[in-house]
Scaffold this motif. Sequence first.
Motif: not given
Length: 139
Positions: A15-26, A39-51
Amino acid sequence: MGSTSDVSFRMRSVRRENTTPEIKVRKALHRLGYRFRLHDKSLPGSPDIVLKKFKTVIFVHGCFWHRHPMCKYTTFPKTRIEFWSKKFDANIIRDNLNTGKLTNMGWNVLIIWECQTKDPSFLDQLLLTLRPIEKTSNG
Ligand SMILES: [Zn+2]
């Protein structure tokens, strides 16, 4: 053969992935020319976006669930108060823990709140503060 259906798994339960606010940021990141992973699962909390280039991770947080301080969307349910308190506390603790871990790993952690994604110009301003990590020369 001949079937138009492809083999795909719809992960409705995530449920946390691909939410509207996240899509706006993307979309804003795309528009500004940033490259990122999701959604890098290898990082703590699997951050939504990784730069990676910016050594920055972005969490797009819902104001209600993650308790954005002093925000009008951070309402408190009127029933089952104890249940919600525990739930909210657990979210805040987990967020802080993940942020701490990531910071210790050398990541810059940017939290973007849902309400901030409602204003595209604010969002652009926020994202434009990102700067590439300068390489430090060893020796
Ligand atoms: Zn908010």
